[in-house]
Design a protein around this motif. Structure first.
Motif, PDB file in Angstrom:
ATOM      1  N   GLN A  26      26.459  17.917  61.561  1.00  0.00           N
ATOM      2  CA  GLN A  26      25.993  18.509  63.000  1.00  0.00           C
ATOM      3  C   GLN A  26      24.793  19.041  63.039  1.00  0.00           C
ATOM      4  O   GLN A  26      24.360  19.946  64.066  1.00  0.00           O
ATOM      5  CB  GLN A  26      27.365  19.563  63.288  1.00  0.00           C
ATOM      6  N   ARG A  27      23.921  18.417  62.543  1.00  0.00           N
ATOM      7  CA  ARG A  27      22.520  18.749  62.622  1.00  0.00           C
ATOM      8  C   ARG A  27      22.122  20.092  62.404  1.00  0.00           C
ATOM      9  O   ARG A  27      21.262  20.669  62.906  1.00  0.00           O
ATOM     10  CB  ARG A  27      21.894  18.097  63.750  1.00  0.00           C
ATOM     11  N   TRP A  28      22.817  20.857  61.501  1.00  0.00           N
ATOM     12  CA  TRP A  28      22.735  22.299  61.233  1.00  0.00           C
ATOM     13  C   TRP A  28      21.224  22.240  60.431  1.00  0.00           C
ATOM     14  O   TRP A  28      21.126  21.711  59.473  1.00  0.00           O
ATOM     15  CB  TRP A  28      23.663  22.676  60.226  1.00  0.00           C
ATOM     16  N   PRO A  29      20.446  23.037  61.017  1.00  0.00           N
ATOM     17  CA  PRO A  29      19.126  23.437  60.475  1.00  0.00           C
ATOM     18  C   PRO A  29      18.988  24.440  59.292  1.00  0.00           C
ATOM     19  O   PRO A  29      18.214  25.393  59.273  1.00  0.00           O
ATOM     20  CB  PRO A  29      18.087  23.915  61.840  1.00  0.00           C
ATOM     21  N   VAL A  30      19.698  24.111  58.159  1.00  0.00           N
ATOM     22  CA  VAL A  30      19.908  25.086  57.167  1.00  0.00           C
ATOM     23  C   VAL A  30      18.565  24.954  56.308  1.00  0.00           C
ATOM     24  O   VAL A  30      18.401  25.990  55.781  1.00  0.00           O
ATOM     25  CB  VAL A  30      21.151  24.471  56.332  1.00  0.00           C
ATOM     26  N   PHE A  31      17.726  23.854  56.450  1.00  0.00           N
ATOM     27  CA  PHE A  31      16.594  23.992  55.708  1.00  0.00           C
ATOM     28  C   PHE A  31      15.402  24.690  56.425  1.00  0.00           C
ATOM     29  O   PHE A  31      14.251  24.672  55.912  1.00  0.00           O
ATOM     30  CB  PHE A  31      16.270  22.480  55.146  1.00  0.00           C
ATOM     31  N   LEU A  39      16.502  24.769  47.158  1.00  0.00           N
ATOM     32  CA  LEU A  39      17.479  24.390  46.392  1.00  0.00           C
ATOM     33  C   LEU A  39      17.838  22.884  46.231  1.00  0.00           C
ATOM     34  O   LEU A  39      18.038  22.147  45.429  1.00  0.00           O
ATOM     35  CB  LEU A  39      18.973  25.131  46.653  1.00  0.00           C
ATOM     36  N   LEU A  40      17.462  22.418  47.805  1.00  0.00           N
ATOM     37  CA  LEU A  40      17.593  20.901  47.825  1.00  0.00           C
ATOM     38  C   LEU A  40      16.616  20.238  47.124  1.00  0.00           C
ATOM     39  O   LEU A  40      16.541  19.334  45.976  1.00  0.00           O
ATOM     40  CB  LEU A  40      17.409  20.448  49.416  1.00  0.00           C
ATOM     41  N   THR A  88      23.853  19.445  45.931  1.00  0.00           N
ATOM     42  CA  THR A  88      23.249  20.370  46.779  1.00  0.00           C
ATOM     43  C   THR A  88      24.305  21.239  47.691  1.00  0.00           C
ATOM     44  O   THR A  88      24.005  22.230  47.956  1.00  0.00           O
ATOM     45  CB  THR A  88      22.176  19.611  47.906  1.00  0.00           C
ATOM     46  N   SER A  89      25.155  20.442  48.058  1.00  0.00           N
ATOM     47  CA  SER A  89      26.589  21.037  48.831  1.00  0.00           C
ATOM     48  C   SER A  89      26.873  22.287  47.912  1.00  0.00           C
ATOM     49  O   SER A  89      27.076  23.087  48.497  1.00  0.00           O
ATOM     50  CB  SER A  89      27.588  20.170  49.015  1.00  0.00           C
ATOM     51  N   ARG A  90      27.233  21.949  46.758  1.00  0.00           N
ATOM     52  CA  ARG A  90      27.732  23.090  45.889  1.00  0.00           C
ATOM     53  C   ARG A  90      26.710  24.242  45.706  1.00  0.00           C
ATOM     54  O   ARG A  90      27.026  25.201  45.872  1.00  0.00           O
ATOM     55  CB  ARG A  90      27.980  22.550  44.373  1.00  0.00           C
ATOM     56  N   HIS A  95      25.164  29.448  47.682  1.00  0.00           N
ATOM     57  CA  HIS A  95      24.286  30.548  47.882  1.00  0.00           C
ATOM     58  C   HIS A  95      24.517  31.150  49.246  1.00  0.00           C
ATOM     59  O   HIS A  95      24.323  32.295  49.433  1.00  0.00           O
ATOM     60  CB  HIS A  95      22.773  29.573  47.835  1.00  0.00           C
ATOM     61  N   LEU A  96      25.037  30.477  50.225  1.00  0.00           N
ATOM     62  CA  LEU A  96      25.285  31.086  51.497  1.00  0.00           C
ATOM     63  C   LEU A  96      26.907  31.608  51.590  1.00  0.00           C
ATOM     64  O   LEU A  96      26.830  32.187  52.748  1.00  0.00           O
ATOM     65  CB  LEU A  96      25.162  29.961  52.581  1.00  0.00           C
ATOM     66  N   GLY A  97      27.419  31.602  50.663  1.00  0.00           N
ATOM     67  CA  GLY A  97      28.797  32.079  50.574  1.00  0.00           C
ATOM     68  C   GLY A  97      29.826  31.294  51.731  1.00  0.00           C
ATOM     69  O   GLY A  97      30.381  31.946  52.514  1.00  0.00           O
TER      70      GLY A  97
END
Length: 159
Positions: A26-31, A39-40, A88-90, A95-97
């Motif tokens: 969903q184009r989440w701007p996590v980075f 982490l990526l 990266t998902s793991r 990290h984000l819980g």
């Protein structure tokens, strides 16, 4: 749709150069924040150091990744992307819980033709933050590297 269905008709060849783009769920701007981006990048480094690929250039954008690499002998192109996404998902979810999808299931790939200017393609990839108006100078953006630019120490895009 299953992972196998997404890869039907997709082929890969060892020692061929590929450009891939993969987008977050969903184009989440996590980075956009430092730790998930690093982490990526750490997982890009792991895939590179395993010999699965030889990274040439990459840029981590707020909600997607552009990556240019030469495919090694260890994994197929779908295997490389699946490995990177799973790891990266793991790590990022840990990290984000959180749980759930980090990446969209599909990705875009393009085999680079032998007559193409790979350095020009690398420059195009790392200039994404400029085109997105995230920075005025590429040197001001922290999440990119390229073997031909000298940010690394010994000729890899991940040093």
């Amino acid at each position: 749709m299953s992972y196998d269905a997404l890869n039907r008709g997709r082929w890969s060849q060892s020692h061929r150069i590929y450009a891939i783009t993969t987008v977050t769920h969903q184009r989440w701007p996590v980075f956009r924040t430092l730790r998930p981006a690093r982490l990526l990048i750490g997982q890009l480094r792991n895939v590179h150091e395993s010999g699965a690929v030889h990274s040439l250039a990459w840029v981590v954008m707020p909600d997607h990744l552009h990556w240019l690499f030469e495919l090694g002998d260890r994994l197929s192109l779908p295997g490389v992307v699946k490995t990177l996404k799973a790891r990266t998902s793991r790590h990022i979810n840990g990290h984000l819980g959180r749980t759930g999808s980090l990446w969209q299931r599909a990705y875009f790939d393009r085999a680079v033709r032998t007559h193409e200017d790979v350095r020009a393609l690398a420059r195009y990839i790392v200039a994404n933050p400029l085109r997105a108006k995230l920075v005025d100078r590429i040197g001001d953006y922290p999440h990119w590297d390229c073997v031909w630019v000298g940010r690394g120490g010994n000729g890899t895009a991940l040093d």
